[in-house]
Design a protein around this motif. Structure first.
Motif: not given
Length: 69
Positions: A1-6, A8-13, A27-34
């Motif tokens: 998910m992070r790679a696709l977000r990046e 697309r040029g999107y920040s977490q904000k 952030s927790k979803i993206e890092n697998g903590k939630r």
């Protein structure tokens, strides 16, 4: 998910703005903590223009499915 977000040029904000999901929770979803809820999954897939199956790891293809007719 992070790679696709990046890709697309999107920040977490930016994802927070697009999905309405709090940046900390995203952030927790993206890092697998939630795990994401179905509602969050739908919003994230729409924001990243991908399929829910891609987000869930059921396919390696990030292309969205064609719209239903």
């Amino acid at each position: 998910m992070r790679a696709l977000r990046e890709l697309r040029g999107y920040s977490q904000k930016k994802m927070q703005e697009l999905t309405g999901i709090d940046r900390g929770n995203y952030s927790k979803i993206e890092n697998g903590k939630r795990t994401m809820t179905l509602s969050q999954c739908i919003r994230i897939s729409a924001a990243l223009n991908t399929s829910i199956d891609y987000l869930l790891g059921r396919t390696d293809c990030p292309d969205p499915y064609p719209p239903a007719k």
